[in-house]
Motif scaffolding. Structure first.
Motif, PDB file in Angstrom:
ATOM      1  N   LEU A 115       0.827  -1.213   0.000  1.00  0.00           N
ATOM      2  CA  LEU A 115       0.000   0.000   0.000  1.00  0.00           C
ATOM      3  C   LEU A 115       0.857   1.257   0.000  1.00  0.00           C
ATOM      4  CD1 LEU A 115      -2.829  -1.026   2.491  1.00  0.00           C
ATOM      5  CD2 LEU A 115      -2.991  -0.863  -0.002  1.00  0.00           C
ATOM      6  N   ARG A 116       1.962   1.217   0.745  1.00  0.00           N
ATOM      7  CA  ARG A 116       2.844   2.399   0.800  1.00  0.00           C
ATOM      8  C   ARG A 116       3.532   2.660  -0.536  1.00  0.00           C
ATOM      9  NH1 ARG A 116       3.271   6.220   1.869  1.00  0.00           N
ATOM     10  NH2 ARG A 116       5.324   6.575   2.703  1.00  0.00           N
ATOM     11  N   GLN A 117       3.649   1.648  -1.381  1.00  0.00           N
ATOM     12  CA  GLN A 117       4.219   1.856  -2.702  1.00  0.00           C
ATOM     13  C   GLN A 117       3.293   2.699  -3.571  1.00  0.00           C
ATOM     14  OE1 GLN A 117       7.403   0.745  -3.657  1.00  0.00           O
ATOM     15  NE2 GLN A 117       7.404   0.389  -1.459  1.00  0.00           N
ATOM     16  N   MET A 118       2.003   2.678  -3.261  1.00  0.00           N
ATOM     17  CA  MET A 118       1.001   3.338  -4.100  1.00  0.00           C
ATOM     18  C   MET A 118       0.374   4.582  -3.458  1.00  0.00           C
ATOM     19  SD  MET A 118       0.601   1.332  -6.870  1.00  0.00           S
ATOM     20  CE  MET A 118      -1.046   1.574  -7.478  1.00  0.00           C
ATOM     21  N   PHE A 119       0.398   4.660  -2.117  1.00  0.00           N
ATOM     22  CA  PHE A 119      -0.357   5.709  -1.433  1.00  0.00           C
ATOM     23  C   PHE A 119       0.486   6.432  -0.391  1.00  0.00           C
ATOM     24  CE2 PHE A 119      -3.340   2.276  -2.573  1.00  0.00           C
ATOM     25  CZ  PHE A 119      -4.165   2.982  -3.440  1.00  0.00           C
ATOM     26  N   THR A 120       0.001   7.608   0.012  1.00  0.00           N
ATOM     27  CA  THR A 120       0.650   8.378   1.082  1.00  0.00           C
ATOM     28  C   THR A 120       0.382   7.681   2.417  1.00  0.00           C
ATOM     29  OG1 THR A 120      -1.300   9.721   1.566  1.00  0.00           O
ATOM     30  CG2 THR A 120       0.185  10.521  -0.189  1.00  0.00           C
ATOM     31  N   PRO A 121       1.142   8.043   3.472  1.00  0.00           N
ATOM     32  CA  PRO A 121       0.866   7.442   4.789  1.00  0.00           C
ATOM     33  C   PRO A 121      -0.585   7.677   5.237  1.00  0.00           C
ATOM     34  CG  PRO A 121       2.974   8.558   4.837  1.00  0.00           C
ATOM     35  CD  PRO A 121       2.349   8.884   3.512  1.00  0.00           C
ATOM     36  N   TYR A 122      -1.116   8.853   4.965  1.00  0.00           N
ATOM     37  CA  TYR A 122      -2.500   9.171   5.335  1.00  0.00           C
ATOM     38  C   TYR A 122      -3.483   8.258   4.603  1.00  0.00           C
ATOM     39  CZ  TYR A 122      -6.838  11.832   5.646  1.00  0.00           C
ATOM     40  OH  TYR A 122      -8.133  12.198   5.847  1.00  0.00           O
ATOM     41  N   GLN A 123      -3.308   8.107   3.302  1.00  0.00           N
ATOM     42  CA  GLN A 123      -4.191   7.234   2.517  1.00  0.00           C
ATOM     43  C   GLN A 123      -4.032   5.776   2.945  1.00  0.00           C
ATOM     44  OE1 GLN A 123      -2.561   8.423  -1.236  1.00  0.00           O
ATOM     45  NE2 GLN A 123      -4.303   9.756  -1.722  1.00  0.00           N
ATOM     46  N   THR A 124      -2.811   5.374   3.240  1.00  0.00           N
ATOM     47  CA  THR A 124      -2.563   4.012   3.703  1.00  0.00           C
ATOM     48  C   THR A 124      -3.285   3.757   5.018  1.00  0.00           C
ATOM     49  OG1 THR A 124      -0.421   3.969   2.596  1.00  0.00           O
ATOM     50  CG2 THR A 124      -0.762   2.349   4.335  1.00  0.00           C
ATOM     51  N   PHE A 158       2.839  -7.472  -8.331  1.00  0.00           N
ATOM     52  CA  PHE A 158       2.021  -6.726  -9.295  1.00  0.00           C
ATOM     53  C   PHE A 158       2.208  -5.219  -9.147  1.00  0.00           C
ATOM     54  CE2 PHE A 158      -0.901 -10.576  -9.442  1.00  0.00           C
ATOM     55  CZ  PHE A 158      -0.402 -10.992 -10.664  1.00  0.00           C
ATOM     56  N   ILE A 159       2.309  -4.738  -7.918  1.00  0.00           N
ATOM     57  CA  ILE A 159       2.507  -3.297  -7.718  1.00  0.00           C
ATOM     58  C   ILE A 159       3.870  -2.872  -8.255  1.00  0.00           C
ATOM     59  CG2 ILE A 159       2.886  -1.537  -5.938  1.00  0.00           C
ATOM     60  CD1 ILE A 159       0.495  -2.772  -4.446  1.00  0.00           C
ATOM     61  N   LEU A 160       4.892  -3.673  -8.003  1.00  0.00           N
ATOM     62  CA  LEU A 160       6.221  -3.329  -8.519  1.00  0.00           C
ATOM     63  C   LEU A 160       6.237  -3.350 -10.046  1.00  0.00           C
ATOM     64  CD1 LEU A 160       8.449  -5.205  -5.928  1.00  0.00           C
ATOM     65  CD2 LEU A 160       8.110  -2.733  -6.131  1.00  0.00           C
ATOM     66  N   LEU A 161       5.550  -4.305 -10.648  1.00  0.00           N
ATOM     67  CA  LEU A 161       5.473  -4.334 -12.115  1.00  0.00           C
ATOM     68  C   LEU A 161       4.689  -3.130 -12.635  1.00  0.00           C
ATOM     69  CD1 LEU A 161       4.934  -8.114 -12.883  1.00  0.00           C
ATOM     70  CD2 LEU A 161       6.981  -6.733 -13.306  1.00  0.00           C
ATOM     71  N   TYR A 162       3.639  -2.752 -11.935  1.00  0.00           N
ATOM     72  CA  TYR A 162       2.863  -1.564 -12.316  1.00  0.00           C
ATOM     73  C   TYR A 162       3.753  -0.320 -12.315  1.00  0.00           C
ATOM     74  CZ  TYR A 162      -0.509   2.237 -11.994  1.00  0.00           C
ATOM     75  OH  TYR A 162      -1.202   3.386 -12.202  1.00  0.00           O
ATOM     76  N   TRP A 169       9.007  -9.240 -10.941  1.00  0.00           N
ATOM     77  CA  TRP A 169       8.982 -10.616 -11.452  1.00  0.00           C
ATOM     78  C   TRP A 169       9.508 -11.597 -10.416  1.00  0.00           C
ATOM     79  CZ3 TRP A 169       5.975 -11.867 -15.153  1.00  0.00           C
ATOM     80  CH2 TRP A 169       5.672 -10.949 -16.159  1.00  0.00           C
ATOM     81  N   VAL A 170      10.499 -11.180  -9.637  1.00  0.00           N
ATOM     82  CA  VAL A 170      11.041 -12.053  -8.591  1.00  0.00           C
ATOM     83  C   VAL A 170       9.940 -12.376  -7.575  1.00  0.00           C
ATOM     84  CG1 VAL A 170      12.731 -12.213  -6.710  1.00  0.00           C
ATOM     85  CG2 VAL A 170      13.383 -11.181  -8.895  1.00  0.00           C
ATOM     86  N   TRP A 171       9.198 -11.354  -7.152  1.00  0.00           N
ATOM     87  CA  TRP A 171       8.111 -11.561  -6.199  1.00  0.00           C
ATOM     88  C   TRP A 171       7.048 -12.491  -6.772  1.00  0.00           C
ATOM     89  CZ3 TRP A 171       7.974  -9.732  -1.203  1.00  0.00           C
ATOM     90  CH2 TRP A 171       8.979  -8.830  -0.855  1.00  0.00           C
ATOM     91  N   LEU A 172       6.735 -12.323  -8.057  1.00  0.00           N
ATOM     92  CA  LEU A 172       5.729 -13.179  -8.694  1.00  0.00           C
ATOM     93  C   LEU A 172       6.212 -14.626  -8.820  1.00  0.00           C
ATOM     94  CD1 LEU A 172       4.311 -10.907 -11.535  1.00  0.00           C
ATOM     95  CD2 LEU A 172       3.316 -11.400  -9.299  1.00  0.00           C
ATOM     96  N   LEU A 173       7.501 -14.808  -9.084  1.00  0.00           N
ATOM     97  CA  LEU A 173       8.030 -16.163  -9.224  1.00  0.00           C
ATOM     98  C   LEU A 173       8.192 -16.873  -7.876  1.00  0.00           C
ATOM     99  CD1 LEU A 173      10.645 -15.526 -12.061  1.00  0.00           C
ATOM    100  CD2 LEU A 173       8.456 -16.758 -12.229  1.00  0.00           C
TER     101      LEU A 173
END
Length: 183
Positions: A115-124, A158-162, A169-173
């Motif tokens: 979530l922190r990869q995509m949102f601010t601390p407040y949004q998280t 998926f978030i890292l690929l986005y 890919w490492v996380w997905l594998l």
């Protein structure tokens, strides 16, 4: 009335009063209330009656924890990361709370990271509170331990690929090493 309803309702009121997030104090109060609500739900889930998939995983956990490390790696075709996780946690003790608590902890930390990869601390914080208000995902994680760990790795991947980061890919594998349904 469930005993956690009152503390949960109080944290929900704190979130409601501070959801505007206009000042630093409101944002801090929201962050604390959201994590407080999530911790209350996690406490209730970890200390619930064990049944279904969790009971099956716990039975395997009791066997895996006593195996030598090399035998554990090939135990009944278990997913290698999940078996290693069970063995490692099993060295700390045999109580089912070790297994469910550590699994939920890993998944919630992974969820927070994603979530922190995509949102601010407040949004998280708002999202964490929403997860606690309808704890289906957290309940699923605590019940389907292998699936929850795999889901956490898929989410991060998926978030890292986005974000166009190839390490996704490492996380997905790695996700199928927790649960083969991730293939």
């Amino acid at each position: 009335m469930h005993p956690i309803l009152i503390p949960y309702a109080l944290t929900a009121l704190l979130v409601a009063f501070n959801a505007g997030g206009r000042t630093t104090q409101e944002r801090t109060a929201l962050w604390l209330a959201a994590w407080g609500a999530l911790l209350i739900v996690l406490w209730a889930i970890i200390f619930r009656t064990i049944a279904s998939d969790t009971a099956r995983y716990y039975a395997a956990f009791l066997i895996i924890r006593d195996l030598p490390f090399t035998e554990m790696l090939t135990y009944r075709g278990e997913n290698v990361l999940f078996a290693s996780f069970n063995w490692t946690i099993g060295q700390l003790g045999e109580n089912v709370r070790w297994l469910t608590g550590s699994t939920v902890l890993v998944v919630v930390v992974a969820l927070f990271y994603a979530l922190r990869q995509m949102f601010t601390p407040y949004q998280t914080s708002l999202l964490l509170f929403i997860y606690s208000a309808y704890p289906y995902l957290i309940g699923f994680i605590a019940s389907g331990l292998k699936q929850g760990l795999s889901l956490a790795f898929l989410l991060i991947g998926f978030i890292l690929l986005y974000q166009r980061r190839k390490v996704g890919w490492v996380w997905l594998l790695v996700a199928p090493l927790w649960h083969s349904g991730s293939w």
